[in-house]
Write an enzyme that holds these catalytic residues in place. Structure first.
Site, PDB file in Angstrom:
ATOM      1  N   GLU A 192      -4.984   2.202  -4.546  1.00 21.33           N
ATOM      2  CA  GLU A 192      -3.018   2.772  -3.973  1.00 21.33           C
ATOM      3  C   GLU A 192      -2.080   0.872  -3.483  1.00 21.33           C
ATOM      4  O   GLU A 192      -1.641   1.203  -2.943  1.00 21.33           O
ATOM      5  CB  GLU A 192      -2.543   3.770  -3.562  1.00 21.33           C
ATOM      6  CG  GLU A 192      -2.719   3.598  -2.366  1.00 21.33           C
ATOM      7  CD  GLU A 192      -4.776   4.173  -1.289  1.00 21.33           C
ATOM      8  OE1 GLU A 192      -4.653   4.718  -0.902  1.00 21.33           O
ATOM      9  OE2 GLU A 192      -5.808   4.310  -2.600  1.00 21.33           O
ATOM     10  N   ASP A 219      -1.413   9.657 -10.016  1.00 24.93           N
ATOM     11  CA  ASP A 219      -0.969   8.215 -11.750  1.00 24.93           C
ATOM     12  C   ASP A 219       0.218   7.881 -11.738  1.00 24.93           C
ATOM     13  O   ASP A 219       0.401   6.939 -12.172  1.00 24.93           O
ATOM     14  CB  ASP A 219      -2.018   8.621 -12.859  1.00 24.93           C
ATOM     15  CG  ASP A 219      -3.178   8.812 -12.665  1.00 24.93           C
ATOM     16  OD1 ASP A 219      -4.075   8.499 -11.320  1.00 24.93           O
ATOM     17  OD2 ASP A 219      -4.670   9.496 -13.509  1.00 24.93           O
ATOM     18  N   ASN A 229      -2.063  13.160  -3.449  1.00 24.85           N
ATOM     19  CA  ASN A 229      -2.997  13.302  -4.742  1.00 24.85           C
ATOM     20  C   ASN A 229      -3.142  14.688  -4.371  1.00 24.85           C
ATOM     21  O   ASN A 229      -3.352  15.750  -5.191  1.00 24.85           O
ATOM     22  CB  ASN A 229      -4.222  12.739  -5.272  1.00 24.85           C
ATOM     23  CG  ASN A 229      -4.275  11.145  -5.801  1.00 24.85           C
ATOM     24  OD1 ASN A 229      -3.568  11.449  -6.927  1.00 24.85           O
ATOM     25  ND2 ASN A 229      -5.127  10.171  -5.349  1.00 24.85           N
ATOM     26  N   ASP A 244       1.033  -1.163  -0.303  1.00 24.62           N
ATOM     27  CA  ASP A 244       0.142  -0.099   0.078  1.00 24.62           C
ATOM     28  C   ASP A 244       0.866   1.510  -0.153  1.00 24.62           C
ATOM     29  O   ASP A 244       1.932   1.379   0.812  1.00 24.62           O
ATOM     30  CB  ASP A 244      -1.185   0.015   1.048  1.00 24.62           C
ATOM     31  CG  ASP A 244      -1.763   1.659   1.521  1.00 24.62           C
ATOM     32  OD1 ASP A 244      -3.108   0.621   0.280  1.00 24.62           O
ATOM     33  OD2 ASP A 244      -1.618   2.362   1.942  1.00 24.62           O
TER      34      ASP A 244
END
Length: 179
Positions: free
Chosen positions: A99, A73, A64, A56
């Site tokens: 993620e 991304d 973000n 993770d």
């Protein structure tokens, strides 16, 4: 004959799309579950074990929020490249969701799985991601579980997930294995 060949190519392309994550290009969750189901059956039949590593990305929401979704991304794509490099032919790596990524390691015990996960963790930590701030470091936490003969894949995934959250609670950027 030409249209048959075109149909075959189109079908093969559809098959590829169906088992790959469109953002990262690695295998998708559906394919990973199929692999886990097959590997679990194989391990039970042969009396062997396999391990899974659930990764993770650390502080992904912050990436973000501070750098933007395009940067998020880019980080996901870069981790997918790091995670899928230097694998054995039998190993399977993919995006489990959001993620989270999963590495399935056939015929591998806890020690081997920890070594594989640590290689990925260390490589990602030092990685420079193109077009993102050079001083920004990105890290990942992993939870590892090795199969038990009596358990189903849901229980195995739950143990890996539990180890992952133990690693998050202990400060992130680490590997935690459960017995």
């Amino acid at each position: 004959a030409g249209s048959n060949r075109q149909l075959k190519i189109a079908f093969e392309r559809l098959e590829q799309v169906a088992i790959h994550d469109d953002l990262t290009g690695v295998f998708n969750r559906r394919f990973l579950i199929d692999v886990l189901t097959r590997e679990s059956s194989r391990a039970k039949r042969l009396g062997t074990a396999f391990s899974i590593c659930m990764f993770d990305l650390d502080h992904f929401k912050t990436i973000n929020d501070t750098l933007g979704h395009a940067a998020g991304d880019a980080v996901l794509r870069h981790f997918a490249r790091v995670g899928s490099s230097d694998l054995r032919a039998v190993d399977v790596f993919g995006r489990y969701g959001g993620e989270e990524f999963l590495l399935v390691l056939p015929d591998t015990g806890q020690q081997g799985a920890c070594a594989s996960a640590e290689r990925v963790r260390a490589a990602f930590e030092i990685a420079r991601i193109p077009r993102l701030p050079a001083d920004r470091r990105f890290t990942v936490t992993a939870g590892i579980a090795t199969s038990r003969p009596e358990e189903d894949i849901e229980a195995l995934l739950a143990r890996a997930d539990s180890a992952l959250y133990e690693g998050k609670a202990a400060g992130r950027n680490r590997i935690v294995a459960v017995g």
